[in-house]
Write a protein that holds these residues in place. Structure first.
Motif: not given
Length: 180
Positions: A71-83
């Protein structure tokens, strides 16, 4: 309940809180320009370690379900913090890693945290710091979270006589820091 032991634990927790407040007074935490919640911040501290981590392993390390992590991964990916990538060895798994800039921000925060708290630990010798690290790891492992992934990450990041000392505490502080 053994009242003497309760009193001793109160003293330990008071000391830990005092140490955390030394740094908290600075108002510093990573990703200030982004509104990250505690779970998102927890994920960032784990995935900022070298290498990649599967969603399942990350969930185990944090003591939550894979669904909670997903649930949290899409936001972190969208804002460029994770791949997030499909595992080439097992396409059923997703691999999560921090972007270079996000990992650098976490590392800089953790290093600042350690430098700020270093004077507070001056009374302890290197061997006493190693013992403190060992004792805290023992308490942590007794909690039985996951399959030891958390302990492995914490051990890797908190060699007591290196600048990485205190990264687990720094991660905890940042997760508690007000976002935004």
């Amino acid at each position: 309940m053994d009242e003497d032991r309760v009193g001793l634990l109160h003293g330990v927790l008071r000391s830990m809180t005092t140490l955390t407040r030394v740094f908290a007074a600075r108002g510093t935490h990573p990703f200030k320009d982004r509104a990250l919640g505690r779970r998102e911040m927890d994920v960032m501290f784990f995935v900022s370690q070298p290498g990649t981590m599967t969603v399942r392993r990350l969930a185990e390390a944090l003591g939550v379900t894979s669904g909670a992590i997903s649930q949290v991964l899409p936001k972190l990916e969208r804002i460029g913090l994770i791949a997030v990538d499909v595992d080439p060895l097992d396409r059923r798994h997703r691999l999560v890693r921090a972007t270079e800039s996000a990992a650098a921000e976490v590392t800089a925060f953790q290093d600042e945290y350690v430098r700020t708290l270093l004077p507070e630990f001056h009374p302890l010798s290197d061997s006493e710091l190693v013992e403190l690290d060992r004792l805290l790891a023992k308490v942590h492992s007794a909690q039985g979270v996951g399959d030891g992934a958390t302990a492995a990450v914490l051990a890797a990041e908190s060699a007591a006589v290196t600048p990485a000392a205190g990264r687990a505490v720094a991660a905890e502080f940042a997760a508690e820091a007000p976002s935004g």
